[in-house]
Design an enzyme around this catalytic site. Structure first.
Site, PDB file in Angstrom:
ATOM      1  N   SER A 299     -10.363   2.957   7.821  1.00  0.00           N
ATOM      2  CA  SER A 299     -10.963   4.225   7.438  1.00  0.00           C
ATOM      3  C   SER A 299     -12.150   4.502   8.341  1.00  0.00           C
ATOM      4  O   SER A 299     -13.002   3.632   8.532  1.00  0.00           O
ATOM      5  CB  SER A 299     -11.430   4.193   5.991  1.00  0.00           C
ATOM      6  OG  SER A 299     -10.368   4.495   5.146  1.00  0.00           O
TER       7      SER A 299
ATOM      8  N   ASP B 156     -12.008  14.436   5.337  1.00  0.00           N
ATOM      9  CA  ASP B 156     -12.658  13.189   4.905  1.00  0.00           C
ATOM     10  C   ASP B 156     -13.615  12.650   5.978  1.00  0.00           C
ATOM     11  O   ASP B 156     -13.337  11.643   6.619  1.00  0.00           O
ATOM     12  CB  ASP B 156     -11.568  12.163   4.568  1.00  0.00           C
ATOM     13  CG  ASP B 156     -12.095  10.971   3.796  1.00  0.00           C
ATOM     14  OD1 ASP B 156     -13.323  10.798   3.725  1.00  0.00           O
ATOM     15  OD2 ASP B 156     -11.276  10.200   3.269  1.00  0.00           O
TER      16      ASP B 156
ATOM     17  N   HIS C 196     -15.397   9.130   2.367  1.00  0.00           N
ATOM     18  CA  HIS C 196     -15.306   8.066   1.352  1.00  0.00           C
ATOM     19  C   HIS C 196     -15.981   6.777   1.820  1.00  0.00           C
ATOM     20  O   HIS C 196     -16.283   5.923   1.001  1.00  0.00           O
ATOM     21  CB  HIS C 196     -13.865   7.856   0.864  1.00  0.00           C
ATOM     22  CG  HIS C 196     -12.952   7.095   1.767  1.00  0.00           C
ATOM     23  ND1 HIS C 196     -12.075   7.703   2.642  1.00  0.00           N
ATOM     24  CD2 HIS C 196     -12.762   5.770   1.931  1.00  0.00           C
ATOM     25  CE1 HIS C 196     -11.392   6.780   3.283  1.00  0.00           C
ATOM     26  NE2 HIS C 196     -11.779   5.591   2.883  1.00  0.00           N
TER      27      HIS C 196
HETATM   28  N1  ARG Z   1      -6.536   5.899   0.241  1.00  0.00           N
HETATM   29  C1  ARG Z   1      -7.706   5.910   1.085  1.00  0.00           C
HETATM   30  C2  ARG Z   1      -8.244   4.489   1.246  1.00  0.00           C
HETATM   31  O1  ARG Z   1      -7.560   3.553   0.928  1.00  0.00           O
HETATM   32  C3  ARG Z   1      -8.736   6.859   0.593  1.00  0.00           C
HETATM   33  C4  ARG Z   1      -9.451   6.430  -0.642  1.00  0.00           C
HETATM   34  C5  ARG Z   1     -10.560   7.349  -1.065  1.00  0.00           C
HETATM   35  N2  ARG Z   1     -10.085   8.556  -1.718  1.00  0.00           N
HETATM   36  C6  ARG Z   1      -9.718   8.627  -3.031  1.00  0.00           C
HETATM   37  N3  ARG Z   1      -9.277   9.759  -3.485  1.00  0.00           N
HETATM   38  N4  ARG Z   1      -9.812   7.609  -3.861  1.00  0.00           N
HETATM   39  O2  ARG Z   1      -9.395   4.160   1.279  1.00  0.00           O
HETATM   40  N1  GLU Z   2      -8.434   4.638   3.088  1.00  0.00           N
HETATM   41  C1  GLU Z   2      -8.298   3.351   3.702  1.00  0.00           C
HETATM   42  C2  GLU Z   2      -9.627   2.689   4.046  1.00  0.00           C
HETATM   43  O1  GLU Z   2     -10.568   2.783   3.317  1.00  0.00           O
HETATM   44  C3  GLU Z   2      -7.438   3.510   4.895  1.00  0.00           C
HETATM   45  C4  GLU Z   2      -6.112   3.732   4.404  1.00  0.00           C
HETATM   46  C5  GLU Z   2      -5.262   2.536   4.618  1.00  0.00           C
HETATM   47  O2  GLU Z   2      -5.269   1.586   3.812  1.00  0.00           O
HETATM   48  O3  GLU Z   2      -4.569   2.597   5.641  1.00  0.00           O
HETATM   49  O4  GLU Z   2      -9.758   1.953   4.985  1.00  0.00           O
END
Ligand code: ARG
Ligand code: GLU
Length: 726
Positions: free
Chosen positions: A653, A223, A87
């Site tokens: 991330s 990921d 991502h």
């Molecule tokens: N929750 C993770 C973050 O905050 C992954 C986000 C990307 N994935 C998604 N299904 N939207 O970035």
């Molecule tokens: N998916 C998050 C990011 O893009 C990390 C998840 C979080 O917020 O801990 O950094």
């Protein structure tokens, strides 16, 4: 007896004051030796703080990069190979995809250096050195200065520090405020701008489970994506050039094939974005009961509109996929945040902490005169802030979401440039405006946008105090309010093809264009929405916020003075940090216990043929059927993800998860839903970060994608000494 009493007092303090816990904290790498090394070793770490951060010789920090300023990455080979999340690399992957070569759907693997794809605009930044410059930056600053006097002196001091910094010509530097402005650190950095895409799995692996599984445990997402840093022939940063060469790093991470077991030490090294650990209880209460719920409600409406179209229309599905995921990501995070703040009694805990603070302050005459009314003042300011903070959320979530208003804001800026500097101002502003407008229309459907307008502007009218509502919009909507006819008013003028209509205006002479823009409903409506927000909310908001910042800075200083037994870490501000904790499952609710590990078997359990979120590629299914895991499986099973008590946030991330010896064991990409309130109030019972097991990543690269040549670049190790590495 005295000892026992002492012990009891400490126990009570640990409970009410929440001393820094083993797992809480995003620590400054340059202070690990002083503040954390002992505890880290106690928790199982086998290396020293100097192995992690060292300015005299290569250390782990030299393998960590800020990836594009929004994520983290790490160097995993002597040839500049960088690992980050799928991502995080998504934009790059999407940019190179076409209908015929769909790298999002099918993945991408460069067979050799020549096939690696450049990404203009993408960069990685190494941290060379971090220096404490608090003394120089705060020289001459006194407590009776106004905030703006204080800031201009600080800005001047920072400029001086930066002028005198010792660095190479190809290095950069910046200074940032920590502990709400009580400390300042200088960062010397090296930024590489020729970053090429090397590999990415298909979305069905890299984003397996999509929005349904996002923020959730148990998780099965692979990921990850791979890039390579290219440098000039001298190995120094260089703009993109075809004959740049793979970068030779000072340090790259070794990769462990032994994994981790429950209870093992891990640490995460990266660039966490933003946290708010030292807020007043009133602020936490406001986030939980007012701001988060308001933003959640607005996004819920927006998501329902977009989802309705995406389900019916394949083209809209592609156009809006990234937008939808972005809106959904914070929406779901805030829901988890509200849940976690409430389930862990965060407000009550803050209040107990504040009571203890006040008690100690009152008992010390010097503190009492300095800090005696701090908490009360802060609490008062937060109640003043309340209506304006709510208006800000409404403005950004509603006016900021309707894309026609994004376009209108650019057109509005053109008119403003004309009013200020005439034709010259207009011409100067035009290229930027055109780019921004083109960006919106790149992935735009006017019907979706109009339905968003109808749904969201209704909330704008219905759910806000009258003073915050644009008088012009109220008039357009009429009495009784009819948002649908107001929307027709705005959109029909732009025809069925607003891009074409607006470009038509912009192709005219500046004088004629400005004339037409002034008469365009979307433009003057946006102008009124903005003016109303600025005059009724933003001015007051900035005013109160600046007072809050001042008190918050004093409160931070006071906490560090009053709770001498506690070790403080500064809030995250997108600078390099280390966090550490043990691998551990958790109990999300009564009678439910989660294991800390997931397996390929779990992917097959979730598998739904043809499903948008849970399809599994044929090749992966057959590798599973044949248990063909090579050196990456353990006992006939393939590990996929694991969780631990590392204190992480957005920006982490792509951060490496390292074992006790500093070997790469996982790739951080998320947190568990129940614990997303760790940005505000970390609680070790339910806060966990989620990582992809590095063995799953290697298995996908090698066995699934047949890109074993990349694995050959890496240094694989067996720290637990089970089997020699092939
Ligand atoms: N929750 C993770 C973050 O905050 C992954 C986000 C990307 N994935 C998604 N299904 N939207 O970035
Ligand atoms: N998916 C998050 C990011 O893009 C990390 C998840 C979080 O917020 O801990 O950094």
């Amino acid at each position: 007896m005295k000892l026992l009493k002492h012990f009891l007092v400490s126990v009570i303090l640990v409970c009410t004051v929440s001393l820094s816990r083993a797992d809480e904290g995003m620590w400054l790498p340059q202070l690990l030796a002083q503040l954390n090394e002992r505890q880290m070793k106690g928790m199982g770490m086998k290396i020293t703080a100097a192995d992690i951060y060292n300015i005299n010789k290569a250390s782990l920090k030299d393998a960590i990069v800020s990836f594009g300023g929004f994520c983290t990455g790490e160097v995993i080979s002597g040839k500049g190979l960088v690992l980050t999340n799928h991502h995080c690399g998504f934009d790059a992957i999407q940019n190179h995809s076409t209908l015929e070569r769909n790298y999002i759907r099918d993945g991408f693997w460069a067979a050799n250096n020549a096939e690696e794809i450049p990404n203009p605009g993408l960069f990685v930044t190494f941290i060379v050195r971090i220096d404490d410059v608090s003394k120089q930056v705060l020289a001459g600053v006194s407590s009776n200065m106004s905030e703006s006097e204080r800031q201009s002196l600080i800005d001047k001091n920072i400029a001086e520090v930066r002028k005198n910094v010792k660095k190479e010509s190809y290095q950069d530097n910046f200074v940032r405020a920590f502990f709400e402005g009580n400390r300042y650190y200088l960062f010397v950095t090296e930024t590489y701008r020729d970053i090429r895409l090397v590999g990415a799995p298909p979305s069905s692996i890299g984003n397996f489970g999509k929005d349904t599984d996002n923020w959730m445990w148990p998780r099965h997402t692979g990921d990850f994506s791979l890039f390579r840093i290219y440098a000039g022939k001298d190995n120094k940063p260089a703009e993109y050039a075809k004959d740049n060469v793979p970068y030779t790093p000072k340090r790259s991470l070794s990769i462990s094939l032994d994994g981790v077991s429950e209870g093992d030490f891990t640490m995460v090294f990266g660039f966490p974005g933003r946290t708010m650990q030292y807020l007043h209880s009133a602020a936490v209460n406001q986030i939980m009961t007012l701001n988060d719920p308001a933003k959640i409600a607005i996004r819920e409406k927006a998501l329902a509109v977009i989802d309705g179209f995406m389900r019916r229309d394949e083209k809209i599905k592609i156009q809006y996929a990234a937008k939808y995921a972005g809106i959904q990501n914070s929406y779901k995070k805030w829901q988890g945040e509200v849940m976690g703040l409430s389930s862990t009694n965060a407000v009550e805990k803050k209040q107990a902490y504040e009571a203890e603070f006040q008690k100690r302050v009152n008992a010390n005459p010097q503190w009492k005169s300095k800090y005696g009314s701090l908490l009360q003042d802060l609490g008062g300011l937060y109640s003043e802030l309340k209506p304006y903070g709510y208006a800000r959320d409404y403005f950004t979530e509603i006016v900021g979401r309707i894309e026609l208003f994004t376009v209108a804001s650019q057109l509005n800026a053109l008119v403003a440039a004309w009013d200020k500097d005439g034709e010259k101002g207009y011409q100067q502003r035009l290229p930027q405006a055109k780019r921004a407008i083109e960006n919106v229309f790149d992935e735009y459907n006017v019907t979706v946008d109009q339905r968003l307008f109808e749904a969201l502007m209704k909330l704008y009218l219905d759910d806000q105090e009258d003073v915050f509502i644009s008088p012009l919009f109220k008039k357009m909507a009429g009495e009784p309010a009819d948002v649908v006819s107001a929307s027709q008013n705005v959109y029909s003028e732009l025809t069925a093809d607003p891009e074409n209509y607006i470009n038509g205006i912009l192709s005219k002479s500046p004088a004629d264009a400005v004339e037409l823009l002034r008469k365009t409903t979307a433009v003057y409506l946006y102008n009124d929405l903005l003016k109303t927000y600025q005059s009724q909310a933003q001015g007051r908001l900035n005013d109160i916020q600046s007072k809050i910042n001042r008190f918050q800075r004093q409160y931070m200083e006071a906490q560090m003075e009053v709770f001498k037994e506690k070790t403080f870490y500064p809030d995250a501000i997108s600078t390099l940090r280390v966090t550490y904790g043990n691998v551990k499952g958790y109990n999300p609710r009564d009678a439910v216990t989660y294991d800390p590990f997931t397996w390929l078997d779990g992917i097959m359990e979730k598998y739904q043929p043809g499903d948008y979120e849970f399809d599994v590629p044929e090749k992966l299914r057959s590798l599973y059927a044949g248990k063909d895991y090579g050196q990456y499986g353990i006992n006939g099973k393939m590990p996929v993800c694991f969780i631990a008590r590392n204190h992480t946030t957005g920006g982490n991330s792509g951060s490496p998860a390292l074992d006790a010896w500093g070997n790469l064991v996982g790739l951080n990409f998320d947190r568990v839903w129940e614990g997303t309130m760790s940005d505000i109030n970390y609680d070790p019972s339910i806060c966990r970060n989620i990582m992809v097991d590095i063995r799953y990543i290697l298995f996908i690269i090698d066995k699934y994608a047949g890109a074993g040549h990349l694995v050959k670049e890496m240094n694989l190790v067996r720290p637990k000494g089970k089997k020699p590495v092939k």
